[in-house]
Design an enzyme around this catalytic site. Structure first.
Site, PDB file in Angstrom:
ATOM      1  N   CYS A  83       1.755   6.231  -7.318  1.00  0.00           N
ATOM      2  CA  CYS A  83       0.852   5.949  -5.984  1.00  0.00           C
ATOM      3  C   CYS A  83       0.941   7.619  -5.070  1.00  0.00           C
ATOM      4  O   CYS A  83       2.083   7.805  -4.797  1.00  0.00           O
ATOM      5  CB  CYS A  83       1.029   4.904  -5.336  1.00  0.00           C
ATOM      6  SG  CYS A  83       0.130   4.860  -3.774  1.00  0.00           S
ATOM      7  N   ILE A 101       0.965  -1.177  -0.004  1.00  0.00           N
ATOM      8  CA  ILE A 101      -0.150  -0.092   0.006  1.00  0.00           C
ATOM      9  C   ILE A 101       0.989   1.164   0.048  1.00  0.00           C
ATOM     10  O   ILE A 101       1.658   1.423   1.063  1.00  0.00           O
ATOM     11  CB  ILE A 101      -1.065   0.050   1.267  1.00  0.00           C
ATOM     12  CG1 ILE A 101      -1.983  -1.129   1.156  1.00  0.00           C
ATOM     13  CG2 ILE A 101      -1.653   1.466   1.154  1.00  0.00           C
ATOM     14  CD1 ILE A 101      -3.056  -1.177   2.410  1.00  0.00           C
ATOM     15  N   GLY A 102       0.693   2.047  -0.955  1.00  0.00           N
ATOM     16  CA  GLY A 102       1.354   3.140  -0.983  1.00  0.00           C
ATOM     17  C   GLY A 102       2.743   3.165  -1.608  1.00  0.00           C
ATOM     18  O   GLY A 102       3.581   4.415  -1.655  1.00  0.00           O
ATOM     19  N   ARG A 149     -12.012   0.511  -7.039  1.00  0.00           N
ATOM     20  CA  ARG A 149     -10.890   0.011  -6.441  1.00  0.00           C
ATOM     21  C   ARG A 149     -10.462   0.768  -5.016  1.00  0.00           C
ATOM     22  O   ARG A 149     -10.018   0.272  -4.267  1.00  0.00           O
ATOM     23  CB  ARG A 149      -9.584   0.396  -7.224  1.00  0.00           C
ATOM     24  CG  ARG A 149      -8.322   0.049  -6.811  1.00  0.00           C
ATOM     25  CD  ARG A 149      -7.242   0.018  -7.900  1.00  0.00           C
ATOM     26  NE  ARG A 149      -6.154  -0.640  -7.473  1.00  0.00           N
ATOM     27  CZ  ARG A 149      -5.008  -0.195  -6.647  1.00  0.00           C
ATOM     28  NH1 ARG A 149      -5.110   1.035  -6.125  1.00  0.00           N
ATOM     29  NH2 ARG A 149      -3.965  -1.104  -6.745  1.00  0.00           N
TER      30      ARG A 149
HETATM   31  P1  IMP Z   1       4.548   0.138  -9.783  1.00  0.00           P
HETATM   32  O1  IMP Z   1       4.987  -1.036 -10.456  1.00  0.00           O
HETATM   33  O2  IMP Z   1       5.526   0.861  -8.804  1.00  0.00           O
HETATM   34  O3  IMP Z   1       4.256   1.099 -10.858  1.00  0.00           O
HETATM   35  O4  IMP Z   1       3.131  -0.030  -8.921  1.00  0.00           O
HETATM   36  C1  IMP Z   1       1.984  -0.449  -9.569  1.00  0.00           C
HETATM   37  C2  IMP Z   1       1.240  -0.651  -8.354  1.00  0.00           C
HETATM   38  O5  IMP Z   1       0.536   0.439  -7.928  1.00  0.00           O
HETATM   39  C3  IMP Z   1      -0.237  -1.626  -8.952  1.00  0.00           C
HETATM   40  O6  IMP Z   1      -0.057  -2.857  -9.013  1.00  0.00           O
HETATM   41  C4  IMP Z   1      -1.331  -1.079  -7.972  1.00  0.00           C
HETATM   42  O7  IMP Z   1      -1.008  -1.893  -6.750  1.00  0.00           O
HETATM   43  C5  IMP Z   1      -0.699   0.230  -7.528  1.00  0.00           C
HETATM   44  N1  IMP Z   1      -1.634   1.206  -8.082  1.00  0.00           N
HETATM   45  C6  IMP Z   1      -1.980   1.276  -9.505  1.00  0.00           C
HETATM   46  N2  IMP Z   1      -2.616   2.537  -9.735  1.00  0.00           N
HETATM   47  C7  IMP Z   1      -2.695   3.456  -8.221  1.00  0.00           C
HETATM   48  C8  IMP Z   1      -3.155   4.571  -7.907  1.00  0.00           C
HETATM   49  O8  IMP Z   1      -3.408   5.431  -8.595  1.00  0.00           O
HETATM   50  N3  IMP Z   1      -2.738   4.826  -6.494  1.00  0.00           N
HETATM   51  C9  IMP Z   1      -2.208   3.926  -5.561  1.00  0.00           C
HETATM   52  N4  IMP Z   1      -1.484   2.920  -5.723  1.00  0.00           N
HETATM   53  C10 IMP Z   1      -1.901   2.232  -7.523  1.00  0.00           C
END
Ligand code: IMP
Length: 539
Positions: free
Chosen positions: A354, A348-349, A453
């Site tokens: 995000c 989370i976060g 979501r």
């Molecule tokens: P990344 O691989 O660091 O880009 O993270 C991708 C993950 O961020 C996704 O699989 C989600 O769990 C989370 N995520 C997707 N969209 C959002 C958002 O708008 N806010 C917060 N978390 C998000």
């Protein structure tokens, strides 16, 4: 902060957990009661704050001996999971990441995509169907023209997708009435007017060599060779375009030892669901052939997840596989495991797009959350004999973060930003200030409007604030090349840790926290880089 020496800690941990990496600093994961609130004693940490300390490696520890096989769904001791992935990667349930094209490309490498759920159930089911009906070697075009479009449109599409061959259909859809084909040999940018209509320079359908939809791939390739053409449009009995076979792909489908197929030799694909419309969405996705579902929610330690899983169990028993999440601690894991989740997603976060932590002040450093949850998974396994795989979701920036997450206990990784950069992601490729980029936006951004979501239930659906941003990421080319490159590094590091499987990595890895100054020491420093664009952040 409680710091044990390496030796003390090793000894202490070895007595009660056999299946986890050794940590040089202790994670005190039980929240302590101080006044009203409960406090986690440790700070929460993220991947960049850790490194792997190399262990003994034998002459057998070479990358070609490494297996990255990993379970996707729960299984009982002595049994095998019903789905095992060949590489520990899944793509994020996001509009900017997981469409059919990326799902096919990732399954070809041995991983799984979860098609995004922030669209109508019918559209999502159609995307699943596209993956399941894909025949290797037959390409469904995502850059289709209409006869009324212009040379300027062709050039814009070429710039955006990198494709030089574009089919033309009456309505511009990939399966519309086939009108002709445009290749870069059909126009001269220096001489032709940008407003010249496609119908005037395309090779018309009547002049194209085509094959019907019953032609096998081998027969298609024979036609391509005999007729000396570079592509072969496949057209059905009504004259509608079905797909294209390209000369350049002739060998590529033969060299995919890791591809992930179901028992009918179709690519395996997952799909995102939410805790609101599952009664409509799940049946459509299952009919379309989805192999696994995942509840896509920003916060998964909730009764909404239980209600969703209960509904699936009531209607499909355990034949439908469903992951749940996201959680960031042992209590959240245990709750979802007890609810019957087939895997549990952590994070989370920490996602790159995000802003949940800034907006709501909730979350936990991804590494700390993962370590806590993986310990809970191992305890759950010891107590119940049921293994519930853990997915580390979000926050992977460097390739070595993948190895760290796997060493900390993750069975597999969910990646958004990583996959958004590739040709196969569903977004536009743009030229910004001379560099190619792709668009990448969060599911909690105003652009995605994925309220389900973030909803906590109730009648009103609209979210009054955003939890994600809209951004660009550097364009990185084809998925295959990038995944191969990243996993070569993972395999190599596993060898340095003396591990040939992911279970061995968890068992043997020795992990240390790093200080801010040793972080600086870890990058290129005190030298003048020759290539100022060599930004390793995005490798
Ligand atoms: P990344 O691989 O660091 O880009 O993270 C991708 C993950 O961020 C996704 O699989 C989600 O769990 C989370 N995520 C997707 N969209 C959002 C958002 O708008 N806010 C917060 N978390 C998000």
């Amino acid at each position: 902060m409680c710091c044990l020496s390496y030796q003390q800690h090793t000894t202490q941990r070895a007595t009660h957990v056999s299946f986890q990496a050794v940590y040089i600093t202790v994670q005190d994961v039980e929240p302590k009661e101080i006044g009203m609130a409960k406090f986690f004693e440790e700070e929460s940490h993220t991947f960049s704050e850790y490194l792997l300390v190399p262990g003994y490696s034998s002459s057998k520890n070479i990358p070609s001996n490494v297996s990255l096989e990993t379970p996707l769904v729960r299984y009982a001791k002595g049994e095998k999971p019903s789905i095992t992935m060949h590489i520990p990667m899944v793509s994020a349930i996001m509009q900017a990441v997981s469409g059919p094209r990326l799902a096919i490309a990732l399954a070809q490498e041995g991983g799984i995509s979860f098609i995004y759920g922030s669209q109508s159930p019918e559209n999502e089911a159609q995307m699943v169907r596209e993956v399941k009906s894909y025949k290797a070697g037959f390409v469904i075009s995502d850059s289709t023209l209409t006869p009324d479009m212009t040379l300027a449109d062709v050039l814009e599409l070429k710039e955006r997708t990198g494709h030089t061959t574009m089919p033309v259909t009456e309505d511009g859809t990939p399966t519309g009435k086939f009108c002709g084909i445009v290749t870069s040999r059909d126009y001269r940018v220096s001489r032709d007017e940008p407003q010249k209509p496609v119908r005037e320079f395309m090779t018309a359908a009547s002049d194209c060599i085509t094959a019907n939809a019953r032609t096998s791939l081998k027969e298609c390739n024979d036609i391509i060779w005999e007729q000396k053409v570079n592509q072969l449009p496949i057209v059905d009995d009504n004259g509608n375009l079905v797909s294209l076979v390209f000369r350049k792909d002739y060998d590529s489908h033969k060299s995919r030892p890791d591809e992930l197929l179901d028992e009918h030799k179709r690519y395996i694909v997952g799909a995102g669901i939410n805790t609101r419309d599952y009664a409509q969405r799940v049946p459509l996705l299952i009919d379309a052939g989805a192999d696994v579902l995942c509840i896509d929610s920003s916060e998964g330690f909730s009764e909404w997840q239980k209600l969703t899983i209960d509904w699936i169990r009531e209607h499909y028993g355990t034949s439908v596989k469903v992951g749940a999440g996201n959680v960031v601690d042992a209590a959240g894991f245990r709750y979802l495991a007890d609810c019957g989740a087939d895997f549990v997603k952590v994070g989370i976060g920490g996602g790159s797009i995000c802003i949940t932590r800034e907006q709501k002040g909730i979350g936990r450093g991804q590494a700390s959350a993962l370590i806590d949850v993986c310990r809970a998974r191992d305890e759950y396994y010891e107590q119940t004999g049921v293994y519930v795989p853990v997915c580390s979701d979000g926050g992977i920036v460097y390739d070595y973060h993948m190895t760290l997450a796997l060493a900390m206990g993750a069975d597999f990784l969910m990646l958004g930003r990583y996959f958004a950069r590739f040709d196969e992601s569903p977004t536009r490729r743009l030229n910004v200030n001379g560099s190619y980029v792709k668009e990448y936006w969060g599911e909690g951004s105003a652009r995605a409007r994925n309220w389900a979501r973030y909803d906590l239930g109730g009648k009103k659906k609209a979210l009054s604030f955003v939890e994600g941003v809209d951004s660009y990421v550097p364009y990185a080319g084809p998925l295959k090349d990038n995944v191969e490159g990243s996993l070569t590094k993972v395999r190599s590091t596993m060898c340095n840790c003396g591990a040939l499987t992911l279970a061995e990595l968890r068992d043997k890895a020795r992990i240390t926290r790093v200080s801010a100054t040793s972080l600086v020491e870890g990058g290129a420093h005190d030298v003048m880089l020759k290539d100022s664009n060599s930004d390793m952040n995005f490798r």
